[in-house]
Design a protein around this motif. Structure first.
Motif, mmCIF file in Angstrom:
data_model
loop_
_atom_site.group_PDB
_atom_site.id
_atom_site.type_symbol
_atom_site.label_atom_id
_atom_site.label_comp_id
_atom_site.label_asym_id
_atom_site.label_seq_id
_atom_site.Cartn_x
_atom_site.Cartn_y
_atom_site.Cartn_z
ATOM 1 N N LEU A 254 94.207 54.927 62.770
ATOM 2 C CA LEU A 254 94.869 55.333 64.004
ATOM 3 C C LEU A 254 96.335 55.686 63.792
ATOM 4 O O LEU A 254 96.830 56.683 64.328
ATOM 5 C CB LEU A 254 94.741 54.218 65.048
ATOM 6 N N CYS A 255 97.034 54.898 63.005
ATOM 7 C CA CYS A 255 98.474 55.135 62.806
ATOM 8 C C CYS A 255 98.745 56.405 62.010
ATOM 9 O O CYS A 255 99.758 57.074 62.217
ATOM 10 C CB CYS A 255 99.109 53.942 62.092
ATOM 11 N N SER A 258 97.665 60.936 63.479
ATOM 12 C CA SER A 258 98.439 61.952 64.189
ATOM 13 C C SER A 258 99.404 62.718 63.287
ATOM 14 O O SER A 258 100.031 63.668 63.730
ATOM 15 C CB SER A 258 99.238 61.287 65.323
ATOM 16 N N THR A 266 92.470 61.715 59.783
ATOM 17 C CA THR A 266 92.465 62.177 61.168
ATOM 18 C C THR A 266 91.046 62.470 61.641
ATOM 19 O O THR A 266 90.659 62.125 62.765
ATOM 20 C CB THR A 266 93.321 63.441 61.305
ATOM 21 N N CYS A 269 89.219 59.181 62.231
ATOM 22 C CA CYS A 269 89.669 58.544 63.464
ATOM 23 C C CYS A 269 89.074 59.220 64.693
ATOM 24 O O CYS A 269 88.526 58.563 65.587
ATOM 25 C CB CYS A 269 91.200 58.566 63.524
ATOM 26 N N ASN A 270 89.170 60.547 64.738
ATOM 27 C CA ASN A 270 88.651 61.267 65.898
ATOM 28 C C ASN A 270 87.133 61.175 66.000
ATOM 29 O O ASN A 270 86.587 61.052 67.100
ATOM 30 C CB ASN A 270 89.087 62.734 65.837
ATOM 31 N N VAL A 306 94.575 50.595 71.064
ATOM 32 C CA VAL A 306 94.402 52.043 71.218
ATOM 33 C C VAL A 306 95.289 52.596 72.324
ATOM 34 O O VAL A 306 95.937 53.627 72.159
ATOM 35 C CB VAL A 306 92.922 52.377 71.497
ATOM 36 N N LEU A 309 98.917 53.544 71.464
ATOM 37 C CA LEU A 309 99.200 54.589 70.491
ATOM 38 C C LEU A 309 98.501 55.904 70.789
ATOM 39 O O LEU A 309 98.933 56.953 70.326
ATOM 40 C CB LEU A 309 98.794 54.118 69.079
ATOM 41 N N ASN A 310 97.435 55.860 71.535
ATOM 42 C CA ASN A 310 96.607 57.042 71.718
ATOM 43 C C ASN A 310 96.148 57.132 73.168
ATOM 44 O O ASN A 310 95.660 56.154 73.732
ATOM 45 C CB ASN A 310 95.393 56.964 70.770
ATOM 46 N N TYR A 312 93.641 58.361 74.232
ATOM 47 C CA TYR A 312 92.190 58.235 74.311
ATOM 48 C C TYR A 312 91.785 56.871 74.858
ATOM 49 O O TYR A 312 90.693 56.715 75.401
ATOM 50 C CB TYR A 312 91.595 58.430 72.917
#
Length: 714
Positions: A254-255, A258, A266, A269-270, A306, A309-310, A312
């Motif tokens: 996650l960190c 991006s 990436t 993660c996605n 989550v 930071l995101n 989502y």
């Protein structure tokens, strides 16, 4: 064409206008509820068609269309952003035209019904064809967008799968060849019709860790693997293990995700978020709703790690809330039905007028009869169509000949004004037409069928479901069922037991059918009920409600019912229906995918027999799930997923008969009254169930015997 489980057909069950613009469209005499929403393009669930068709879901036409997207000139290279922009514009334009055409079609229908525009009769068939063509275009574009989202974005090549297994700590991790082969096993096939390669590798088996890692493969969505995995992963890992696998991948990537969207971290993660969302969308009711610890773990992780930071994270929390609201809404469905009934009562003039309207509604479906029968291999009796009118006798007075077993909570869910069905007895069944009873029984069956999930049909042996019986013993409650025998799921895997409720409901209907017949105190009434149930069963299977048809057949095949004298005086044409029903039963048992053949299931509503489907799954579950090296056979799991996926396929195309709440309440009360009845005990109290010898004939036999004995002594 298939798109996320959406099927192209004349039902127009999923058109593309605003949610508030739900309309009723009547095509070829069939009323369908139009809810024309395009599926949410942010939805990640591949749908049943992905599990059923696999790689065939995306054919060569999709591949060739993809290559031309985003190219202004032939010399320009492909660009995924350009593809998405162009596709969005095309979808917006096609959807807008589709919406306008639907509204225009509605206006023409109103003119035709009001007899103000005779010229519309010639326009409607052409317009229906245009609607079909426009819907096909929209769904094809949906399919292309699914391809872009799943194939072009966030998928990784097979060489990157070791990175997934090692929590994504580095972009490349060296893994020994022996270690790779021990995680996943493939076999090569000939050139695929949708692939330009000389051959493709098809996943054959894998360890639990390897199978979970394969979810991140670039082709996982395209091959139908993701949806098949969501249906079957409980055979080799628990819900907690799968969730922890996804959360570990999100935590470790996650960190860094991006920083560069093109890196493997990436994509991992996605893809983790995509899989997690697809799991929630498709299996919330069977995994999260029944496991509060699992749900709490997920919510705590999203809130603490989550969401900060995101963006989502908020979306996932909102998704969980919506799924929980839908689950609770289904639980309160009965009470809401009562409210609708009370509101609708004011608009009804009389019960008979409503029944007449419903009968006329169903009669328009006669054109489907021949279309449906053409695909069956048995010979059906002539003159017995689904709308054949059965000559009913007018009955005398309303009196009850029924025993009064104890009522349960099932009865208490309905208004008190309808709770005295035992006072009416079986006479109301004679008063209603075959079509009316068929429609309302179908709606009742649909209500319980739409609450089930494909996962409910897995591992049914552990629930006590066996062949040649409907379910576990009636006296055994759901909570007391032992999961120690033949449990194919992992021991710590929580299994929802809704299948038992579904099968008990079927058993109750079969018992009700038998009880209604044996409690008739007159032979003439017994013949009328036998004929009525046979005609209802015939009408049900012709309308593809195989569940109710098989339940009625089971009731008629009860040993006590089969020995009734009424069968001997039953009209020959009606008696032939019994053989037709047995032929239908043989057909359903012959092939696990017999109802998915052709195009009919895409356009006509279908309710399968739950017990027959469970037996087909049990047959696929027979044999070992692992190879000699301990790897789980994915080919076996894939076949199981394909069979159970038809549950979601059938649920997408519901029946839209007009509900008759008074008749439904009567049927519910009668079924509840007899659900635990002892048929042999009920039959023993009724002289109409025994072969009667006329008194004169009996006396003559005695005189003849005495005369013969007297002659021997002379």
């Amino acid at each position: 064409l298939q798109s996320n489980g959406r099927c192209v057909g004349p039902g127009f069950t999923e058109e593309n206008i605003e949610p508030e613009e739900e309309t009723m469209i009547n095509i070829t005499g069939n009323s369908y509820l139009v809810s024309p929403n395009l599926p949410d393009f942010h939805s990640c669930s591949p749908g049943w068609s992905s599990a059923f068709y696999g790689a065939e879901c995306f054919d060569s036409e999709v591949h060739s269309y993809m290559k031309n997207l985003g190219k202004q000139k032939s010399s320009e290279s492909q660009n995924i952003d350009a593809k998405k922009v162009e596709l969005e514009q095309l979808l917006m334009m096609e959807t807008k035209n589709y919406r306008k055409t639907i509204k225009f079609y509605q206006k023409l229908l109103q003119k035709e019904r009001s007899s103000k525009g005779p010229e519309t009769k010639s326009m409607l068939p052409k317009l229906r064809g245009q609607l079909q063509e426009m819907k096909s275009k929209v769904q094809f574009l949906e399919l292309v967008k699914k391809y872009i989202m799943y194939a072009e974005q966030w998928g990784v090549e097979s060489c990157v799968l070791p990175t997934v297994i090692h929590n994504g700590r580095t972009d490349t991790v060296d893994v020994a060849p022996m270690e790779k082969s021990s995680l996943l096993l493939y076999y090569n096939t000939e050139k695929h019709q949708c692939n330009n390669q000389n051959g493709i590798r098809v996943l054959q088996a894998g360890t639990p860790l390897g199978l979970m890692a394969y979810l991140y493969s670039r082709n996982a969505f395209l091959e139908g693997y993701v949806q098949q995995f969501l249906y079957t992963f409980r055979y080799f890992c628990t819900q907690e293990e799968f969730l922890q696998f996804l959360l570990d991948r999100i935590s470790s990537t996650l960190c860094s995700a991006s920083l560069d969207p093109s890196t493997s971290l990436t994509k991992i993660c996605n893809r983790s978020f995509y899989i997690l969302q697809a799991w929630i969308e498709d299996c919330y009711s069977v995994d999260f709703a029944t496991n509060t610890d699992l749900l709490c773990t997920l919510k705590e992780f999203i809130s603490s790690k989550v969401a900060l930071l995101n963006g989502y994270g908020e979306r996932l929390l909102s998704l969980l809330e919506d799924a929980s609201a839908r689950k609770n809404g289904n639980a309160r469905q009965c009470s809401s039905m009562d409210k609708c009934e009370e509101e609708g009562e004011e608009d009804r003039k009389t019960l008979h007028s409503l029944c007449k309207k419903l009968s006329e509604d169903v009669s328009r479906k006669a054109s489907l009869h021949i279309f449906f029968l053409q695909n069956f291999n048995w010979k059906l009796s002539k003159g017995m169509g689904p709308i054949a009118q059965y000559q009913r006798e007018r009955l005398y007075t309303i009196s009850s000949v029924l025993p009064k077993p104890c009522y349960n909570s099932f009865t208490e869910e309905f208004p008190g004004s309808f709770a005295k069905a035992d006072e009416v007895g079986p006479y109301l069944l004679i008063e209603y037409s075959v079509q009316q009873l068929c429609c309302q029984l179908t709606l009742l069956q649909q209500e319980v069928f739409h609450k089930c999930h494909p996962v409910h049909f897995l591992n049914s042996r552990a629930l006590g479901v066996k062949d040649k019986c409907v379910a576990v013993q009636k006296a055994v409650s759901t909570e007391t069922v032992s999961l120690k025998v033949c449990n194919l799921f992992l021991s710590k895997c929580i299994q929802d037991q809704y299948l038992l409720q579904l099968l008990r409901n079927a058993d109750s209907i079969s018992t009700w059918v038998a009880a209604e017949i044996v409690t008739c105190h007159r032979s003439k009434l017994q013949v009328s009920l036998l004929s009525k149930f046979l005609l209802i069963a015939k009408c049900c299977y012709e309308q593809r409600n195989f569940a109710t048809a098989m339940q009625i057949l089971a009731g008629l095949e009860n040993l006590i019912v089969r020995q009734l004298p009424a069968w001997k005086i039953l009209p020959a044409k009606v008696a032939e229906i019994m053989e037709e029903l047995k032929a239908v039963e043989v057909f359903l048992k012959s092939d696990s995918l017999c109802l998915m053949e052709g195009e009919r299931f895409k356009t006509l509503p279908t309710i399968p027999s739950a017990h027959v489907l469970a037996m087909h799954v049990q047959q696929l579950e027979t044999g070992g799930f692992t190879m000699t090296n301990g790897a789980h056979k994915w080919t076996k799991l894939r076949n199981i997923a394909k069979v159970v996926s038809q549950v979601h396929a059938f649920q997408e195309n519901p029946y839209t008969y007009t509900p008759d709440f008074k008749l439904q309440s009567y049927l519910r009360q009668r079924i509840s009254c007899f659900k635990d009845a002892d048929i042999s005990a009920l039959a023993a109290d009724n002289c109409a169930n025994f072969h009667q010898i006329p008194a004169e004939k009996h006396s003559r036999k005695i005189q003849d015997t005495l005369r013969k004995m007297k002659a021997t002594f002379q």
